[in-house]
Design a protein around this motif. Sequence first.
Motif, PDB file in Angstrom:
ATOM      1  N   GLN A 118      -5.594  -4.217  17.001  1.00 38.70           N
ATOM      2  CA  GLN A 118      -4.908  -3.051  16.446  1.00 38.70           C
ATOM      3  C   GLN A 118      -4.275  -2.193  17.535  1.00 38.70           C
ATOM      4  N   VAL A 119      -4.897  -2.155  18.707  1.00 44.05           N
ATOM      5  CA  VAL A 119      -4.350  -1.351  19.809  1.00 44.05           C
ATOM      6  C   VAL A 119      -2.989  -1.873  20.247  1.00 44.05           C
ATOM      7  N   SER A 120      -2.809  -3.198  20.216  1.00 43.32           N
ATOM      8  CA  SER A 120      -1.531  -3.772  20.663  1.00 43.32           C
ATOM      9  C   SER A 120      -0.381  -3.269  19.798  1.00 43.32           C
ATOM     10  N   GLU A 121      -0.628  -3.098  18.493  1.00 39.17           N
ATOM     11  CA  GLU A 121       0.432  -2.591  17.604  1.00 39.17           C
ATOM     12  C   GLU A 121       0.755  -1.138  17.934  1.00 39.17           C
ATOM     13  N   LEU A 122      -0.262  -0.346  18.228  1.00 42.80           N
ATOM     14  CA  LEU A 122      -0.058   1.054  18.580  1.00 42.80           C
ATOM     15  C   LEU A 122       0.726   1.171  19.891  1.00 42.80           C
ATOM     16  N   TYR A 123       0.377   0.317  20.864  1.00 41.51           N
ATOM     17  CA  TYR A 123       1.108   0.298  22.142  1.00 41.51           C
ATOM     18  C   TYR A 123       2.604   0.110  21.918  1.00 41.51           C
ATOM     19  N   GLU A 124       2.947  -0.837  21.039  1.00 46.53           N
ATOM     20  CA  GLU A 124       4.362  -1.168  20.821  1.00 46.53           C
ATOM     21  C   GLU A 124       5.141   0.044  20.323  1.00 46.53           C
ATOM     22  N   ILE A 125       4.546   0.787  19.370  1.00 50.76           N
ATOM     23  CA  ILE A 125       5.238   1.971  18.836  1.00 50.76           C
ATOM     24  C   ILE A 125       5.412   3.020  19.936  1.00 50.76           C
ATOM     25  N   ILE A 126       4.355   3.234  20.718  1.00 45.99           N
ATOM     26  CA  ILE A 126       4.409   4.248  21.794  1.00 45.99           C
ATOM     27  C   ILE A 126       5.466   3.878  22.829  1.00 45.99           C
ATOM     28  N   GLN A 128       8.136   2.052  22.341  1.00 39.73           N
ATOM     29  CA  GLN A 128       9.471   2.237  21.748  1.00 39.73           C
ATOM     30  C   GLN A 128       9.889   3.708  21.801  1.00 39.73           C
ATOM     31  N   MET A 129       8.924   4.623  21.627  1.00 34.97           N
ATOM     32  CA  MET A 129       9.254   6.056  21.644  1.00 34.97           C
ATOM     33  C   MET A 129       9.424   6.577  23.067  1.00 34.97           C
ATOM     34  N   GLN A 130       8.907   5.812  24.055  1.00 33.12           N
ATOM     35  CA  GLN A 130       8.976   6.211  25.466  1.00 33.12           C
ATOM     36  C   GLN A 130       8.347   7.594  25.685  1.00 33.12           C
ATOM     37  N   VAL A 131       7.122   7.747  25.154  1.00 25.70           N
ATOM     38  CA  VAL A 131       6.387   9.002  25.331  1.00 25.70           C
ATOM     39  C   VAL A 131       5.068   8.686  26.032  1.00 25.70           C
ATOM     40  N   ASP A 132       4.443   9.731  26.575  1.00 24.87           N
ATOM     41  CA  ASP A 132       3.214   9.548  27.347  1.00 24.87           C
ATOM     42  C   ASP A 132       1.995   9.811  26.448  1.00 24.87           C
ATOM     43  N   ILE A 133       1.731   8.868  25.557  1.00 26.95           N
ATOM     44  CA  ILE A 133       0.524   8.946  24.726  1.00 26.95           C
ATOM     45  C   ILE A 133      -0.404   7.837  25.210  1.00 26.95           C
ATOM     46  N   LYS A 134      -1.528   8.233  25.770  1.00 21.42           N
ATOM     47  CA  LYS A 134      -2.430   7.259  26.392  1.00 21.42           C
ATOM     48  C   LYS A 134      -3.420   6.727  25.358  1.00 21.42           C
ATOM     49  N   THR A 135      -3.415   5.419  25.198  1.00 20.47           N
ATOM     50  CA  THR A 135      -4.303   4.755  24.249  1.00 20.47           C
ATOM     51  C   THR A 135      -5.170   3.764  25.001  1.00 20.47           C
ATOM     52  N   PHE A 136      -6.458   3.874  24.818  1.00 20.44           N
ATOM     53  CA  PHE A 136      -7.379   3.010  25.551  1.00 20.44           C
ATOM     54  C   PHE A 136      -8.425   2.405  24.615  1.00 20.44           C
ATOM     55  N   THR A 137      -8.810   1.190  24.927  1.00 23.77           N
ATOM     56  CA  THR A 137      -9.966   0.582  24.269  1.00 23.77           C
ATOM     57  C   THR A 137     -11.191   0.848  25.134  1.00 23.77           C
ATOM     58  N   TYR A 138     -12.250   1.350  24.496  1.00 22.63           N
ATOM     59  CA  TYR A 138     -13.480   1.645  25.237  1.00 22.63           C
ATOM     60  C   TYR A 138     -14.620   0.864  24.595  1.00 22.63           C
ATOM     61  N   ASP A 139     -14.985  -0.241  25.235  1.00 28.16           N
ATOM     62  CA  ASP A 139     -16.099  -1.040  24.728  1.00 28.16           C
ATOM     63  C   ASP A 139     -16.801  -1.701  25.895  1.00 28.16           C
ATOM     64  N   GLY A 140     -17.652  -2.662  25.592  1.00 27.48           N
ATOM     65  CA  GLY A 140     -18.427  -3.305  26.658  1.00 27.48           C
ATOM     66  C   GLY A 140     -17.577  -4.057  27.654  1.00 27.48           C
ATOM     67  N   GLN A 152     -11.175  11.090  30.434  1.00 25.50           N
ATOM     68  CA  GLN A 152     -10.425  12.292  30.800  1.00 25.50           C
ATOM     69  C   GLN A 152      -9.064  12.385  30.114  1.00 25.50           C
ATOM     70  N   ALA A 153      -8.379  11.229  29.983  1.00 22.97           N
ATOM     71  CA  ALA A 153      -6.958  11.293  29.602  1.00 22.97           C
ATOM     72  C   ALA A 153      -6.621  10.620  28.278  1.00 22.97           C
ATOM     73  N   GLY A 154      -7.570   9.951  27.653  1.00 23.52           N
ATOM     74  CA  GLY A 154      -7.235   9.166  26.468  1.00 23.52           C
ATOM     75  C   GLY A 154      -6.883  10.014  25.258  1.00 23.52           C
ATOM     76  N   HIS A 155      -5.646   9.912  24.790  1.00 28.07           N
ATOM     77  CA  HIS A 155      -5.268  10.588  23.538  1.00 28.07           C
ATOM     78  C   HIS A 155      -5.896   9.875  22.343  1.00 28.07           C
ATOM     79  N   VAL A 156      -5.862   8.549  22.376  1.00 29.08           N
ATOM     80  CA  VAL A 156      -6.456   7.740  21.308  1.00 29.08           C
ATOM     81  C   VAL A 156      -7.505   6.848  21.965  1.00 29.08           C
ATOM     82  N   VAL A 157      -8.751   7.027  21.590  1.00 28.35           N
ATOM     83  CA  VAL A 157      -9.847   6.205  22.110  1.00 28.35           C
ATOM     84  C   VAL A 157     -10.255   5.234  21.008  1.00 28.35           C
ATOM     85  N   VAL A 158     -10.130   3.946  21.295  1.00 27.38           N
ATOM     86  CA  VAL A 158     -10.424   2.905  20.309  1.00 27.38           C
ATOM     87  C   VAL A 158     -11.741   2.240  20.687  1.00 27.38           C
TER      88      VAL A 158
END
Length: 756
Positions: A118-126, A128-140, A152-158
Amino acid sequence: MTVNLPQLLEKLKNTPGFMENVTAWRTVPPRKAQYAPWPAHIDPRLPQALNRHGVVNLYTHQAECFEAARNGEDYVVVTPTASGKTLCYNLPVLAEILRNEDARALYLFPTKALSADQVSELYEIIEQMQVDIKTFTYDGDTPAAARRAVRQAGHVVVTNPDMLHSGILPQHTKWVKLFENLKYIVIDEIHTYRGVFGSNLANVLRRLMRLCEFYGSHPQFILCSATIQNPKELAETLIGRPVRLIDNNGAPSGEKHYIFYNPPVVNHQLGIRKGVLPETRAIASMLVKNGVQSIVFAKSRLQVEVLTRQLKELVSDPIGNNGKVRGYRGGYLPHERREIEKGLRAGEIEAVVSTNALELGIDIGALEACVLCGYPGTIASTWQQSGRAGRRNGVAVTIMVASSNALDQFIVTHPDYFFEQPAENALLNPDNLYILLSHFKCAAYELPFKEGEGLGNAAGGEEMLDFLEESNILRHVGNTYHWMAEDFPASEMSLRTAMTENYLIMDITDPAHPKMVGEMDRFTVPMLLHPNAIYMHEGQTYQVEELDFDACKAFIRKVNVDYYTDADLNVSLSLLDIEKEEKNAALGEVKVTALVKIFKKMRFDTGENLGFGPVRLPETDMHTTAMWRTVPDHIAAKYEKDDLQSGMLGIANLLRILSPLYLMCSPRDIAVSYQVKCPFTEKPTLILYDNCPGGVGLSEKAFRMRDILLTHALTLVSDCDCPFGCPSCVGPVGEVGPRGKRMAKAILEDLLNDHS
């Protein structure tokens, strides 16, 4: 010569040998999309970015979700597979972050694979918009070096519930930026949060909201689900507050065919049919030979490996390459699963054989066919698995091959029940004491409790805190309860099972270079990794050389054999406590002791039994809830001992069929047994228990509706056309004897008419 799928379906309709085994063939016509315009107040960068992906307008349910989010509502969206649910949460989240760059969102997915997808789809939209929205996956799998940046910087933590439970909440002081600015909590695939897993997640969310309140944030919830009967109730139980239901699906879908296939009977007197594995293999082989990209769902790891091996042999080229068929199940290593998912999306893999690990919404491309090796156990799972085919509007087919299992036979011979019945309820019990106590410990570790404070809407908070104080886990000073134990409570509990250990599977074919090839949970190990077991991985056979309980490792070596092994599990019950007792019935707590004693060797091609071997492993215990119904002495006295035994075995089989349907659960969530002289009643007794530690309320529900279950059992056995018994009612004659069906019917009538 290969044919396309519509031609193949037409050919099957004109093949008598196939059609005589088809009990239902339903066709759902294609459905046109229902669109809504972009909301006037949406940031224009979002429609522009999505237009470049081919999204010109929103579907009606996507637009409704955006408005609900804008109005500050919590909502749950319920639409079929591949209906664009991802935009139902990505749009409001991205719109909020574009409006307020400090806003944060937390995404929860049940598996790491789904998170990555799901994160890969979100990356694509971000991008395309050329904006600084930081999306990270946080797991093992997140590297240690990247974790500080995420915090510190994650706007969207997955992440997933397990990581939230053990890696984020206990370390909340490192996540201040997230908790202070949390605007949205997104929970996808909520239909998977049933039983133990769902009950645990509800308590994790109680802990999460307690921390949000401490840091001053008040996030909204966005929840998504596949089709179940009670999505609103489930969502409200999970988050502890009201939600709005959005289910007006506006997405298009292609023509879909649903075929129920019952293997032919080979012995009419005994009701024995051809095996489900060879019939599934034949149908899957036909699809693969015609170039129809397919997914085959099997119900066990063993079935997955047997089918994978057989289909690989079908597609092997002269030098042995067979990568066009792959297996997929829990226990495969992450890089292996990602490689298979990528191969499916790229069309390089023609068939994948999977457990329900691929049931969730991972994008695996444009599959055309889905074959179910047996009924998945619930109507909801069946629809979810069939939805993996036809994700891109073309013609798709789902073929369910029934096993001789009683539930399979009931569904395949009563197709109207399946097609007209709504999907099941998802049942969970967040206030289960076994589960709740563990989360009170975790919550106290995270933040001290004040007097009078509870955990969300959980009952009995004061009693829980006093108990933990008496157990020297908490210390009561002034008006505050402080954590005083040395251990880290979240590390001691698993959200998914009662077992915390995972066993590593080490290939020692080359002793100088041992390598890890998989992993397995503690409960499954005695069945599949006992010494001398044949373990299979992607169709390759290994023999288990050693099982080291202390190190939690199994050591295996490659072998070329023409058989696989299957272990027998023995289960015994003992009474711990009685909660309720009414006429000839009771509800209470029991201890279930499981022990594997022997294993069978089965030939791959014929299923022939080649012999047995002993298993010498320690037993495992589980405490759970159970209900039981005894046969009164005056009824038992009417029957010969053998007749009573046959009839009660038949009734137990009827309850195995009916209980999952009426309790709205998976067959593996409950167990039913009959004891001639039960140790804790000293009478002939039927016992139904929750097949998970602590129970999730299924036995209690069965206790309340015990007469309804017996009434429907009598209806089922009376309506069945078989002369002496079959898998669709009391079980095959070989199990219950020639008088089993008649005795079951008579005993049920006596139990229901007993007014003594």
